[in-house]
Design a protein around this motif. Structure first.
Motif, PDB file in Angstrom:
ATOM      1  N   ALA A 146       0.882  -1.410   0.452  1.00  0.00           N
ATOM      2  CA  ALA A 146      -0.256   0.154   0.059  1.00  0.00           C
ATOM      3  C   ALA A 146       1.213   1.318   0.514  1.00  0.00           C
ATOM      4  O   ALA A 146       0.444   2.304  -0.434  1.00  0.00           O
ATOM      5  CB  ALA A 146      -0.715  -0.083   1.144  1.00  0.00           C
ATOM      6  N   GLN A 147       2.232   1.191   0.911  1.00  0.00           N
ATOM      7  CA  GLN A 147       3.003   2.595   0.453  1.00  0.00           C
ATOM      8  C   GLN A 147       3.882   2.588  -0.196  1.00  0.00           C
ATOM      9  O   GLN A 147       4.895   3.259  -0.648  1.00  0.00           O
ATOM     10  CB  GLN A 147       4.176   2.572   2.149  1.00  0.00           C
ATOM     11  CG  GLN A 147       2.715   3.008   3.013  1.00  0.00           C
ATOM     12  CD  GLN A 147       1.710   1.061   3.568  1.00  0.00           C
ATOM     13  OE1 GLN A 147       2.475   0.621   3.655  1.00  0.00           O
ATOM     14  NE2 GLN A 147       0.408   1.582   3.945  1.00  0.00           N
ATOM     15  N   GLY A 148       4.194   1.239  -2.043  1.00  0.00           N
ATOM     16  CA  GLY A 148       4.627   1.429  -2.943  1.00  0.00           C
ATOM     17  C   GLY A 148       5.974   0.440  -2.723  1.00  0.00           C
ATOM     18  O   GLY A 148       6.793   0.973  -3.605  1.00  0.00           O
TER      19      GLY A 148
ATOM     20  N   ALA B  71       9.628   3.591  -5.272  1.00  0.00           N
ATOM     21  CA  ALA B  71       9.649   4.713  -5.362  1.00  0.00           C
ATOM     22  C   ALA B  71       9.585   6.443  -4.865  1.00  0.00           C
ATOM     23  O   ALA B  71       8.937   5.766  -4.115  1.00  0.00           O
ATOM     24  CB  ALA B  71       9.210   4.661  -7.070  1.00  0.00           C
ATOM     25  N   ASN B  72      10.240   7.211  -4.699  1.00  0.00           N
ATOM     26  CA  ASN B  72      10.347   8.209  -3.776  1.00  0.00           C
ATOM     27  C   ASN B  72       9.161   9.214  -4.221  1.00  0.00           C
ATOM     28  O   ASN B  72       8.223  10.092  -3.568  1.00  0.00           O
ATOM     29  CB  ASN B  72      11.223   9.133  -3.976  1.00  0.00           C
ATOM     30  CG  ASN B  72      12.695   8.075  -2.715  1.00  0.00           C
ATOM     31  OD1 ASN B  72      12.426   7.729  -1.881  1.00  0.00           O
ATOM     32  ND2 ASN B  72      13.551   9.092  -2.815  1.00  0.00           N
TER      33      ASN B  72
ATOM     34  N   LEU C 106       2.155   6.983   0.247  1.00  0.00           N
ATOM     35  CA  LEU C 106       3.530   7.475   0.591  1.00  0.00           C
ATOM     36  C   LEU C 106       3.331   7.862   1.884  1.00  0.00           C
ATOM     37  O   LEU C 106       4.515   8.080   2.072  1.00  0.00           O
ATOM     38  CB  LEU C 106       4.119   8.229  -0.733  1.00  0.00           C
ATOM     39  CG  LEU C 106       4.717   7.810  -1.885  1.00  0.00           C
ATOM     40  CD1 LEU C 106       4.951   8.854  -3.203  1.00  0.00           C
ATOM     41  CD2 LEU C 106       5.321   6.566  -1.848  1.00  0.00           C
ATOM     42  N   GLY C 107       2.555   7.914   2.188  1.00  0.00           N
ATOM     43  CA  GLY C 107       2.608   8.857   3.935  1.00  0.00           C
ATOM     44  C   GLY C 107       2.785   9.905   4.327  1.00  0.00           C
ATOM     45  O   GLY C 107       3.531  10.485   4.972  1.00  0.00           O
ATOM     46  N   TYR C 108       3.312  11.128   3.178  1.00  0.00           N
ATOM     47  CA  TYR C 108       3.589  12.164   3.194  1.00  0.00           C
ATOM     48  C   TYR C 108       3.083  12.998   3.858  1.00  0.00           C
ATOM     49  O   TYR C 108       1.305  13.054   4.385  1.00  0.00           O
ATOM     50  CB  TYR C 108       2.793  13.168   1.673  1.00  0.00           C
ATOM     51  CG  TYR C 108       4.072  12.772   0.417  1.00  0.00           C
ATOM     52  CD1 TYR C 108       5.531  12.307   1.078  1.00  0.00           C
ATOM     53  CD2 TYR C 108       3.539  11.933  -0.714  1.00  0.00           C
ATOM     54  CE1 TYR C 108       6.372  11.756  -0.220  1.00  0.00           C
ATOM     55  CE2 TYR C 108       4.550  11.961  -1.269  1.00  0.00           C
ATOM     56  CZ  TYR C 108       5.979  11.916  -0.897  1.00  0.00           C
ATOM     57  OH  TYR C 108       6.050  11.364  -2.522  1.00  0.00           O
TER      58      TYR C 108
END
Length: 186
Positions: free
Chosen positions: A30-32, A78-79, A88-90
């Motif tokens: 889920a977070q890539g 990947a960022n 990505l949890g930003y």
């Protein structure tokens, strides 16, 4: 490893980790994140040659810092720049006073009509420095750099995020929140 080979691997990793993991038969969480051992195995099974040392070198020397490992280097992702649905949890952050968006001159009329849109990506990508924005714009033809009025956007409720590699992200930049920099300015 030669720069040319690193660039090929980096481009392929971008394709797999940002857009089409299914082309080598992996699933991202889920977070890539992808499992490093599985990624290497599946890439090699597709006829490409990749080992951990080479992967580590590509991650560490990529000038755009496109990829990152978890703490024990068992996972990679990947960022930013994904077209697939991941989180990505930003965390929302206050951006620098000025950010830039590089684009090609052929897109400027459309941008002035509808703003800067994320298109197929999760976010609009913004740069902290003019040099990076020019470099991004050059990928799309004759470069044009737009200065983003981040303070105005923040005061009006827009959120900004900073990826692990220093790229600033937002959902959109509507008309009225940017201005074109004239050539030779700054």
């Amino acid at each position: 490893m030669e720069g040319k080979d690193q660039k090929k691997i980096s481009k392929f990793l971008s394709l797999v980790l940002r857009h089409q993991p299914q082309i080598i038969g992996i699933k991202l969480d889920a977070q890539g994140w992808a499992n490093v051992e599985e990624l290497i195995h599946k890439i090699n099974a597709k006829g490409r040659s990749l080992d951990f040392v080479t992967l580590e070198q590509v991650v560490e020397t990529n000038d755009k810092k496109r990829f990152g490992f978890n703490n024990d280097k068992t996972k990679i992702r990947a960022n930013q720049g994904h077209s697939i649905d991941i989180n990505l949890g930003y965390v929302s952050k206050t951006p620098p006073e000025v950010l830039y968006h590089g684009t090609g001159s052929k897109y400027v009329n459309s941008i002035y009509k509808s703003g800067i849109q994320k298109q197929s990506r999760h976010h609009v990508h913004l740069s902290k420095d003019l040099k990076t924005a020019i470099s991004v714009g050059q990928r799309h033809g004759k470069p044009v750099v737009l200065e983003i009025l981040t303070e105005k956007m923040m005061h009006e409720g827009f959120e900004f995020f900073e990826s692990e590699n220093g790229v600033w992200l937002t959902d959109e930049v509507p008309v009225g929140y940017f201005k074109k920099l004239e050539e030779g300015v700054r």
